[in-house]
Write a protein that holds these residues in place. Sequence first.
Motif, short mmCIF file in Angstrom:
data_model
loop_
_atom_site.label_atom_id
_atom_site.label_comp_id
_atom_site.label_asym_id
_atom_site.label_seq_id
_atom_site.Cartn_x
_atom_site.Cartn_y
_atom_site.Cartn_z
N SER A 56 0.84 -1.20 0.00
CA SER A 56 0.00 0.00 0.00
C SER A 56 0.88 1.25 0.00
O SER A 56 2.08 1.17 0.27
CB SER A 56 -0.91 -0.01 1.23
OG SER A 56 -0.13 -0.04 2.41
N GLU A 83 -11.78 7.15 -4.19
CA GLU A 83 -12.38 7.00 -2.85
C GLU A 83 -13.41 5.87 -2.80
O GLU A 83 -13.61 5.26 -1.75
CB GLU A 83 -13.02 8.31 -2.41
CG GLU A 83 -12.00 9.42 -2.15
CD GLU A 83 -12.66 10.69 -1.63
OE1 GLU A 83 -13.91 10.70 -1.53
OE2 GLU A 83 -11.93 11.65 -1.34
N ASN A 84 -14.07 5.60 -3.92
CA ASN A 84 -15.09 4.56 -3.92
C ASN A 84 -14.50 3.16 -3.69
O ASN A 84 -15.23 2.23 -3.34
CB ASN A 84 -15.84 4.56 -5.26
CG ASN A 84 -16.64 5.84 -5.46
OD1 ASN A 84 -17.15 6.42 -4.50
ND2 ASN A 84 -16.77 6.28 -6.69
N ASP A 85 -13.19 3.01 -3.90
CA ASP A 85 -12.55 1.70 -3.76
C ASP A 85 -11.91 1.49 -2.39
O ASP A 85 -11.40 0.40 -2.12
CB ASP A 85 -11.45 1.54 -4.83
CG ASP A 85 -12.01 1.67 -6.23
OD1 ASP A 85 -13.00 0.99 -6.54
OD2 ASP A 85 -11.45 2.46 -7.02
N LEU A 86 -11.91 2.51 -1.54
CA LEU A 86 -11.14 2.45 -0.30
C LEU A 86 -11.62 1.35 0.65
O LEU A 86 -10.82 0.66 1.29
CB LEU A 86 -11.17 3.80 0.41
CG LEU A 86 -10.44 4.93 -0.33
CD1 LEU A 86 -10.48 6.22 0.50
CD2 LEU A 86 -8.99 4.55 -0.63
N ASP A 87 -12.94 1.17 0.76
CA ASP A 87 -13.45 0.12 1.65
C ASP A 87 -13.00 -1.26 1.19
O ASP A 87 -12.63 -2.11 2.01
CB ASP A 87 -14.99 0.17 1.70
CG ASP A 87 -15.50 1.32 2.55
OD1 ASP A 87 -14.71 1.85 3.35
OD2 ASP A 87 -16.67 1.70 2.38
N PHE A 88 -13.03 -1.49 -0.12
CA PHE A 88 -12.56 -2.77 -0.65
C PHE A 88 -11.08 -2.96 -0.38
O PHE A 88 -10.63 -4.04 0.01
CB PHE A 88 -12.84 -2.84 -2.16
CG PHE A 88 -12.21 -4.02 -2.84
CD1 PHE A 88 -12.76 -5.29 -2.72
CD2 PHE A 88 -11.05 -3.87 -3.60
CE1 PHE A 88 -12.17 -6.39 -3.34
CE2 PHE A 88 -10.47 -4.95 -4.22
CZ PHE A 88 -11.03 -6.22 -4.09
N LYS A 90 -9.27 -1.83 2.00
CA LYS A 90 -8.95 -2.05 3.41
C LYS A 90 -8.89 -3.53 3.75
O LYS A 90 -8.16 -3.94 4.66
CB LYS A 90 -9.99 -1.36 4.30
CG LYS A 90 -9.88 0.15 4.33
CD LYS A 90 -11.00 0.74 5.21
CE LYS A 90 -10.95 2.27 5.19
NZ LYS A 90 -12.08 2.86 5.96
N GLY A 91 -9.66 -4.35 3.06
CA GLY A 91 -9.73 -5.77 3.39
C GLY A 91 -8.70 -6.63 2.70
O GLY A 91 -8.75 -7.86 2.82
N LYS A 140 -7.13 -11.75 -2.82
CA LYS A 140 -7.91 -11.85 -1.58
C LYS A 140 -8.46 -13.26 -1.39
O LYS A 140 -8.42 -13.83 -0.30
CB LYS A 140 -9.05 -10.84 -1.60
CG LYS A 140 -9.73 -10.62 -0.26
CD LYS A 140 -10.68 -9.43 -0.34
CE LYS A 140 -11.29 -9.14 1.04
NZ LYS A 140 -12.16 -7.95 1.01
#
Length: 255
Positions: A56, A83-88, A90-91, A140
Amino acid sequence: MFKFLLGQLGTTHKPNYVWKENNLSCYLLMHFKNDFFIVVNGKKIDGKAGDFVLHSPNGSYAHGSRTVNEGFINDWFLFSADENDLDFLKGLPYDKPISNGDAKCFSKFLSEIINENIRNDKFSPHLISNLIFHMLCMVKRTEAENNICELNNVAYREMHQIRLHIHKHCDEKLNLKSMAKATGYSVSHFCALYKKLFSTSPIDDLLNARLEMAKKLLTLRNHKISEIADLCGFSSIYHFSKFFKNKTGKNPSEY
């Protein structure tokens, strides 16, 4: 949306070369062709040929070959995300080697990304973003599957010992509670895991072990049927005879 910045297939590095980056400004996904090491914020971690590594932004990184006087070869690419991809993001598993069973898959997708980047028509940004997303999902999923395999390996060793005990001591008064207690699992988890690993329930396994023991004793003809029932751990001659007939189609006296 993901954006491809730079990448290359089969980059060959000189012997003893170590790549270093003190403040990575974007994401970096790599696939190594030979055994390697990475250094993440001063901590060295070994990896093997075929592994993925995802870094990262903002970290301090280095990587090189684990073999003295040998360079390393890897496929790699840099990418950014909105920003729309940030939640994905994180995992995802960062900064560690992820074992991969399909070494050609990474090269295939990266080749498509590079080709789309060269083509660069109105469809290319979306296709590239989808391909990067696909690759990240692959990483993932691979990590999740590796974790399951590792858990199963540990669980298998524990359960195998219990299974050996069941077969060696099937004449004893064993029950689900005592068997589960030996593993540290709850009864329900013990039964589910036993079934998953050995394709049978612990009670069925115990009864079948008693059945095989009874067959051997009946063949020797040194004991009465009532004695065999007791020696094999059955609660009564009635339960023994009923179970034996159900499994073999014969009464114990006919075997």
